[in-house]
Write an enzyme that holds these catalytic residues in place. Structure first.
Site, PDB file in Angstrom:
ATOM      1  N   LYS A 260       1.467 -42.736  -5.788  1.00 33.06           N
ATOM      2  CA  LYS A 260       0.141 -43.121  -6.281  1.00 33.06           C
ATOM      3  C   LYS A 260       0.011 -44.619  -6.100  1.00 33.06           C
ATOM      4  O   LYS A 260       1.006 -45.349  -6.075  1.00 33.06           O
ATOM      5  CB  LYS A 260       0.000 -42.765  -7.770  1.00 33.06           C
ATOM      6  CG  LYS A 260      -1.430 -42.515  -8.178  1.00 33.06           C
ATOM      7  CD  LYS A 260      -1.861 -41.120  -7.764  1.00 33.06           C
ATOM      8  CE  LYS A 260      -3.298 -40.844  -8.134  1.00 33.06           C
ATOM      9  NZ  LYS A 260      -3.646 -39.430  -7.885  1.00 33.06           N
TER      10      LYS A 260
HETATM   11  P1  NAD Z   1     -14.388 -40.483  -9.300  1.00 37.48           P
HETATM   12  O1  NAD Z   1     -14.215 -41.942  -9.403  1.00 37.48           O
HETATM   13  O2  NAD Z   1     -15.055 -39.902  -8.106  1.00 37.48           O
HETATM   14  O3  NAD Z   1     -15.129 -39.928 -10.597  1.00 37.48           O
HETATM   15  C1  NAD Z   1     -14.708 -40.230 -11.892  1.00 37.48           C
HETATM   16  C2  NAD Z   1     -15.816 -39.793 -12.837  1.00 37.48           C
HETATM   17  O4  NAD Z   1     -15.385 -39.957 -14.179  1.00 37.48           O
HETATM   18  C3  NAD Z   1     -17.105 -40.607 -12.681  1.00 37.48           C
HETATM   19  O5  NAD Z   1     -18.219 -39.746 -12.777  1.00 37.48           O
HETATM   20  C4  NAD Z   1     -17.060 -41.532 -13.890  1.00 37.48           C
HETATM   21  O6  NAD Z   1     -18.346 -41.932 -14.307  1.00 37.48           O
HETATM   22  C5  NAD Z   1     -16.430 -40.604 -14.892  1.00 37.48           C
HETATM   23  N1  NAD Z   1     -15.901 -41.287 -16.063  1.00 37.48           N
HETATM   24  C6  NAD Z   1     -15.195 -42.445 -16.115  1.00 37.48           C
HETATM   25  N2  NAD Z   1     -14.945 -42.763 -17.393  1.00 37.48           N
HETATM   26  C7  NAD Z   1     -15.503 -41.774 -18.136  1.00 37.48           C
HETATM   27  C8  NAD Z   1     -15.595 -41.528 -19.533  1.00 37.48           C
HETATM   28  N3  NAD Z   1     -15.047 -42.365 -20.415  1.00 37.48           N
HETATM   29  N4  NAD Z   1     -16.237 -40.414 -19.956  1.00 37.48           N
HETATM   30  C9  NAD Z   1     -16.796 -39.547 -19.089  1.00 37.48           C
HETATM   31  N5  NAD Z   1     -16.732 -39.749 -17.752  1.00 37.48           N
HETATM   32  C10 NAD Z   1     -16.104 -40.834 -17.298  1.00 37.48           C
HETATM   33  O7  NAD Z   1     -12.902 -39.866  -9.456  1.00 37.48           O
HETATM   34  P2  NAD Z   1     -12.383 -38.454  -9.002  1.00 37.48           P
HETATM   35  O8  NAD Z   1     -11.765 -38.585  -7.665  1.00 37.48           O
HETATM   36  O9  NAD Z   1     -13.418 -37.427  -9.268  1.00 37.48           O
HETATM   37  O10 NAD Z   1     -11.157 -38.253 -10.021  1.00 37.48           O
HETATM   38  C11 NAD Z   1     -11.339 -37.787 -11.341  1.00 37.48           C
HETATM   39  C12 NAD Z   1     -10.003 -37.282 -11.880  1.00 37.48           C
HETATM   40  O11 NAD Z   1      -9.502 -36.254 -11.031  1.00 37.48           O
HETATM   41  C13 NAD Z   1      -8.891 -38.322 -11.958  1.00 37.48           C
HETATM   42  O12 NAD Z   1      -8.050 -38.014 -13.037  1.00 37.48           O
HETATM   43  C14 NAD Z   1      -8.140 -38.101 -10.657  1.00 37.48           C
HETATM   44  O13 NAD Z   1      -6.809 -38.567 -10.734  1.00 37.48           O
HETATM   45  C15 NAD Z   1      -8.208 -36.591 -10.572  1.00 37.48           C
HETATM   46  N6  NAD Z   1      -8.018 -36.030  -9.231  1.00 37.48           N
HETATM   47  C16 NAD Z   1      -8.805 -36.387  -8.181  1.00 37.48           C
HETATM   48  C17 NAD Z   1      -8.627 -35.793  -6.931  1.00 37.48           C
HETATM   49  C18 NAD Z   1      -9.517 -36.088  -5.772  1.00 37.48           C
HETATM   50  O14 NAD Z   1      -9.372 -35.409  -4.739  1.00 37.48           O
HETATM   51  N7  NAD Z   1     -10.441 -36.996  -5.851  1.00 37.48           N
HETATM   52  C19 NAD Z   1      -7.595 -34.849  -6.744  1.00 37.48           C
HETATM   53  C20 NAD Z   1      -6.804 -34.492  -7.850  1.00 37.48           C
HETATM   54  C21 NAD Z   1      -7.033 -35.084  -9.073  1.00 37.48           C
END
Ligand code: NAD
Length: 418
Positions: free
Chosen positions: A107
């Site tokens: 990461k």
């Molecule tokens: P992103 O940046 O695209 O989206 C994050 C979202 O969370 C945004 O809508 C943001 O406004 C929201 N957010 C932030 N703080 C918040 C709060 N306090 N309350 C409510 N919403 C809040 O990120 P992402 O890629 O969608 O990742 C989200 C999660 O999924 C993370 O934990 C990441 O590690 C995990 N993840 C992502 C992927 C991927 O392919 N992108 C894969 C596996 C896991």
């Protein structure tokens, strides 16, 4: 105390102890399995738009290199520190092993609030971060991907920067790129689709008809928005959605395609509706069939876990549930947990497909990508369920035990060098 000490690392370490105890792993093997192989901290100076210079701290943690290159996302967020990045790298290891990918976990991250920098500044920071990482990454060493605060565009800048230094285009250095730059069809949607696919599978196991069932989604970024869209396509009503700007609630079901269009245009759900505003603090405890935390870690603590009113907890985010909350959930058999390392693994599975396609320069149809993604998710889901039943353990313990066991077996077979 280690350099990683902090609440998120402690959480990953505590989870590992539970698994290690269950698997009766000898004490002298544990540190080798848990502690990251390598971590890098860099300073990334950039020119701000006003002519001043700002320096941002960046990290990359590679957990283990036993089964192939490391693989993992890059997070741009103000919460990022080396301990959080290390925990996320460790979870990636168990996840990759659980679903059978030839990777260790990694990461990376930069401590930055992306809402406070311009697009030009974001490009400078992305390129500088990758440039600082060049000695430590490579298509057969460590392959990056998007995470919170980064996206396809950032991956394209990473790939371009690495390629410029190599003197040739190296698309396989990152995944989650735009299709126009060597990305795969279906990667953008992969994580959210996988979350929704598994949630629907569990609804069927619970004899709940997806058509007319309800879902609540916290976070409306890549994972949350595509999970919501796919659940909407399956016929579920998405009654509430939240992001960092607030929350929306509609008992009749939100218009998810319209909300996605709005969020893509404006960067958040803010301004979509004045009538549907809701208290974001209440979102996780709304009554629903499927709850998808898809924002950040540690949002479900013991207090929230006691108040959950969902039937299926589909963890889209990494580490959304604390170990204390797990103890509460262990007693709440009416809630079916799909643990993060399984639930959101569609992202790394399709990232793996992207890497394979880039290495071979042979690209697949989207249907092929989805078919293979769901096949892997089904297999991992069945293995987890079987193990949980056989050992009488929680779904999380079962999923992590399978992952840890595979990494341990690979380490023991290879032996300890020199
Ligand atoms: P992103 O940046 O695209 O989206 C994050 C979202 O969370 C945004 O809508 C943001 O406004 C929201 N957010 C932030 N703080 C918040 C709060 N306090 N309350 C409510 N919403 C809040 O990120 P992402 O890629 O969608 O990742 C989200 C999660 O999924 C993370 O934990 C990441 O590690 C995990 N993840 C992502 C992927 C991927 O392919 N992108 C894969 C596996 C896991």
């Amino acid at each position: 105390m280690t350099v990683y000490s902090g609440p998120v690392f402690e959480m990953a370490a505590n989870q590992f102890t539970v698994i290690a105890n269950h698997l009766e792993i000898p004490m002298d093997e544990r540190a080798r399995l848990l502690m990251p192989k390598r971590s890098v901290t860099v300073s990334c100076p950039i020119h701000r738009d006003d002519g001043t210079v700002a320096v941002f701290e960046g990290y990359r943690v590679q957990h283990h290199l036993t089964m192939g290159p490391t693989k993992g996302g890059t997070r741009f967020a103000p919460s990022v520190d080396i301990g959080e990045v290390a925990a996320l790298a460790i979870w990636m290891s168990w996840k990759c092993a659980l679903v059978g990918l030839p990777y260790g976990g990694a990461k990376g991250g930069v401590n930055v609030d992306v809402t406070q920098i311009s697009k030009r500044e974001l490009e400078s920071l992305s390129r500088r971060y990758m440039q600082e990482m060049i000695p430590f990454v490579g298509p057969h060493t460590d392959v990056m991907a998007p995470d919170m605060g980064t996206n396809e565009q950032v991956m394209a800048w990473f790939m371009d920067t690495y390629s410029m230094y190599q003197g040739q285009t190296v698309t396989e250095i990152v995944t989650g790129k735009p299709v126009s730059s060597g990305g795969t069809l279906g990667r953008r949607e992969a994580t959210g689709r996988g979350v929704a696919y598994l949630a629907r599978r569990v609804l069927k196991e619970l004899a709940i008809n997806p058509s007319g069932a309800t879902a609540v989604v916290q976070g409306f970024g890549n994972v949350g928005s595509y999970a919501a869209l796919e659940l909407h396509h399956y016929g579920l009503k998405i009654t509430a959605v939240s992001d960092h700007t607030g929350a929306l609630y509609d008992e009749k079901g939100l218009d998810i395609p319209a909300l996605m269009h709005h969020a893509q245009l404006h960067g958040s759900i803010a301004g979509f509706s004045n009538e549907l505003h809701f208290d974001p603090a209440e979102v996780l405890t709304l009554p629903c069939d499927v709850l998808v935390p898809a924002a950040m870690e540690r949002v479900i603590d013991a207090r929230v876990a006691g108040k959950l009113r969902c039937r299926v907890l589909a963890e889209g985010a990494n580490g959304p549930t604390t170990p204390e909350a797990d103890l509460v959930l262990d007693k709440r058999n009416e809630i079916f947990l799909i643990p993060d390392i399984l639930c959101n693994s569609g992202g790394v599975v399709v990232s793996y497909f992207e890497w394979v396609q880039d290495l071979q320069q042979l690209f697949w149809e989207e249907e092929e990508v989805m078919r293979r993604e769901y096949q892997i998710l089904d297999r991992a889901f069945e293995t987890m369920l079987k193990r949980a039943k056989a050992d009488n353990i929680s779904h999380r313990t079962a999923a992590m035990a399978i992952g840890v066991e595979k990494v341990r077996a690979a380490k023991n077979t290879r032996g300890l060098f020199p």
